[in-house]
Design a protein around this motif. Structure first.
Motif, PDB file in Angstrom:
ATOM      1  N   ALA A  11       0.837  -1.209   0.000  1.00  0.00           N
ATOM      2  CA  ALA A  11       0.000   0.000   0.000  1.00  0.00           C
ATOM      3  C   ALA A  11       0.871   1.258   0.000  1.00  0.00           C
ATOM      4  O   ALA A  11       0.583   2.223  -0.711  1.00  0.00           O
ATOM      5  CB  ALA A  11      -0.936  -0.011   1.207  1.00  0.00           C
ATOM      6  N   TYR A  12       1.936   1.230   0.768  1.00  0.00           N
ATOM      7  CA  TYR A  12       2.873   2.354   0.855  1.00  0.00           C
ATOM      8  C   TYR A  12       3.524   2.622  -0.498  1.00  0.00           C
ATOM      9  O   TYR A  12       3.588   3.760  -0.958  1.00  0.00           O
ATOM     10  CB  TYR A  12       3.923   2.018   1.908  1.00  0.00           C
ATOM     11  CG  TYR A  12       4.995   3.054   2.134  1.00  0.00           C
ATOM     12  CD1 TYR A  12       4.697   4.298   2.670  1.00  0.00           C
ATOM     13  CD2 TYR A  12       6.327   2.764   1.845  1.00  0.00           C
ATOM     14  CE1 TYR A  12       5.684   5.228   2.904  1.00  0.00           C
ATOM     15  CE2 TYR A  12       7.323   3.690   2.089  1.00  0.00           C
ATOM     16  CZ  TYR A  12       6.996   4.920   2.613  1.00  0.00           C
ATOM     17  OH  TYR A  12       7.980   5.841   2.858  1.00  0.00           O
ATOM     18  N   TRP A  15       0.975   4.082  -2.870  1.00  0.00           N
ATOM     19  CA  TRP A  15       0.741   5.490  -2.552  1.00  0.00           C
ATOM     20  C   TRP A  15       1.896   6.358  -3.052  1.00  0.00           C
ATOM     21  O   TRP A  15       1.664   7.419  -3.645  1.00  0.00           O
ATOM     22  CB  TRP A  15       0.545   5.700  -1.044  1.00  0.00           C
ATOM     23  CG  TRP A  15       0.347   7.157  -0.749  1.00  0.00           C
ATOM     24  CD1 TRP A  15       1.284   8.061  -0.359  1.00  0.00           C
ATOM     25  CD2 TRP A  15      -0.862   7.900  -0.911  1.00  0.00           C
ATOM     26  NE1 TRP A  15       0.730   9.309  -0.245  1.00  0.00           N
ATOM     27  CE2 TRP A  15      -0.585   9.233  -0.585  1.00  0.00           C
ATOM     28  CE3 TRP A  15      -2.161   7.560  -1.288  1.00  0.00           C
ATOM     29  CZ2 TRP A  15      -1.550  10.236  -0.626  1.00  0.00           C
ATOM     30  CZ3 TRP A  15      -3.123   8.553  -1.329  1.00  0.00           C
ATOM     31  CH2 TRP A  15      -2.804   9.871  -0.996  1.00  0.00           C
ATOM     32  N   ALA A  18       1.638   6.679  -6.757  1.00  0.00           N
ATOM     33  CA  ALA A  18       0.535   7.577  -7.128  1.00  0.00           C
ATOM     34  C   ALA A  18       0.916   9.034  -6.863  1.00  0.00           C
ATOM     35  O   ALA A  18       0.625   9.919  -7.678  1.00  0.00           O
ATOM     36  CB  ALA A  18      -0.733   7.211  -6.357  1.00  0.00           C
ATOM     37  N   MET A  19       1.584   9.276  -5.762  1.00  0.00           N
ATOM     38  CA  MET A  19       2.004  10.641  -5.432  1.00  0.00           C
ATOM     39  C   MET A  19       3.041  11.138  -6.427  1.00  0.00           C
ATOM     40  O   MET A  19       2.962  12.288  -6.892  1.00  0.00           O
ATOM     41  CB  MET A  19       2.567  10.677  -4.004  1.00  0.00           C
ATOM     42  CG  MET A  19       2.799  12.062  -3.484  1.00  0.00           C
ATOM     43  SD  MET A  19       1.237  12.945  -3.294  1.00  0.00           S
ATOM     44  CE  MET A  19       1.715  14.527  -3.893  1.00  0.00           C
ATOM     45  N   ALA A  65      -2.752  15.763  -0.538  1.00  0.00           N
ATOM     46  CA  ALA A  65      -2.063  14.491  -0.791  1.00  0.00           C
ATOM     47  C   ALA A  65      -0.613  14.556  -0.312  1.00  0.00           C
ATOM     48  O   ALA A  65      -0.072  13.564   0.179  1.00  0.00           O
ATOM     49  CB  ALA A  65      -2.119  14.145  -2.281  1.00  0.00           C
ATOM     50  N   LEU A  68      -0.684  13.882   3.390  1.00  0.00           N
ATOM     51  CA  LEU A  68      -0.823  12.446   3.656  1.00  0.00           C
ATOM     52  C   LEU A  68       0.485  11.711   3.391  1.00  0.00           C
ATOM     53  O   LEU A  68       0.863  10.807   4.143  1.00  0.00           O
ATOM     54  CB  LEU A  68      -1.938  11.845   2.796  1.00  0.00           C
ATOM     55  CG  LEU A  68      -3.353  12.116   3.261  1.00  0.00           C
ATOM     56  CD1 LEU A  68      -4.364  11.578   2.244  1.00  0.00           C
ATOM     57  CD2 LEU A  68      -3.602  11.496   4.625  1.00  0.00           C
ATOM     58  N   THR A  69       1.180  12.106   2.344  1.00  0.00           N
ATOM     59  CA  THR A  69       2.465  11.477   2.033  1.00  0.00           C
ATOM     60  C   THR A  69       3.462  11.703   3.159  1.00  0.00           C
ATOM     61  O   THR A  69       4.168  10.772   3.558  1.00  0.00           O
ATOM     62  CB  THR A  69       3.019  12.023   0.703  1.00  0.00           C
ATOM     63  OG1 THR A  69       2.060  11.780  -0.329  1.00  0.00           O
ATOM     64  CG2 THR A  69       4.340  11.369   0.341  1.00  0.00           C
ATOM     65  N   PHE A  72       2.444   9.357   5.954  1.00  0.00           N
ATOM     66  CA  PHE A  72       2.739   7.961   5.625  1.00  0.00           C
ATOM     67  C   PHE A  72       4.233   7.680   5.709  1.00  0.00           C
ATOM     68  O   PHE A  72       4.654   6.672   6.279  1.00  0.00           O
ATOM     69  CB  PHE A  72       2.228   7.594   4.235  1.00  0.00           C
ATOM     70  CG  PHE A  72       0.734   7.517   4.108  1.00  0.00           C
ATOM     71  CD1 PHE A  72      -0.085   7.345   5.211  1.00  0.00           C
ATOM     72  CD2 PHE A  72       0.125   7.629   2.873  1.00  0.00           C
ATOM     73  CE1 PHE A  72      -1.463   7.276   5.097  1.00  0.00           C
ATOM     74  CE2 PHE A  72      -1.249   7.567   2.734  1.00  0.00           C
ATOM     75  CZ  PHE A  72      -2.047   7.393   3.858  1.00  0.00           C
TER      76      PHE A  72
END
Length: 159
Positions: A11-12, A15, A18-19, A65, A68-69, A72
């Motif tokens: 998932a990391y 992400w 995607a970022m 985003a 959130l990054t 994370f």
């Protein structure tokens, strides 16, 4: 626990990918299209200032985003560090992602928005141009650091 950590790692990495894609898309596609709107619309409907306002709105939304990054990366890499997985390149890349993301969100973006609210004249000042150039460089470094972090984590995950 190892199964859940593998899922978290996947998932990391998704992400981060995607970022990275969002950052590259914003810089390589969205900005040139918005700032050359006359080419796409056939006439000068928007001034450069108005195009800048639209672009800023895109980056304000992207900043969520980025936040959130930052979270994370902090928690995932912090957990790995606590568990004894220490790699100087990963730690450095994580620090750069967190630092440049924070600089973009809480230093550059608020200054740019404030200067834009002061009017078109302010966006032609040296201060605005320097801040904007700094934010561009910061975001490029952010993208490279995300790429390095992805590569390091994929390299470890594929062992």
């Amino acid at each position: 626990m190892k199964k859940y950590f593998r899922i978290a790692t996947m998932a990391y990495l998704i992400w981060l990918g995607a970022m990275l894609g969002a950052v590259l898309y914003a810089g390589a596609v969205v900005a040139p299209v918005i700032f050359h709107s006359a080419q796409w619309l056939g006439s000068d409907l928007l001034s450069h200032y108005q195009e800048g306002l639209i672009m800023t709105r895109n980056f304000v939304l992207l900043s969520y985003a980025v936040t959130l990054t930052i979270l994370f990366v902090f928690f995932y890499e912090g957990y790995k560090y606590k568990m004894g997985e220490r790699d100087k390149w990963t730690i450095a890349a994580a620090f750069v992602v967190i630092f440049t993301g924070a600089m973009f969100n809480w230093y550059y973006l608020p200054d740019i928005v404030t200067m834009q609210m002061a009017g078109e004249q302010m966006t032609q000042s040296r201060a605005f141009l320097a801040t904007h150039k700094g934010s561009e460089l910061d975001f490029k470094i952010f993208a490279v650091a995300i790429l390095l972090l992805m590569v390091q984590n994929m390299r470890k995950a594929c062992k």
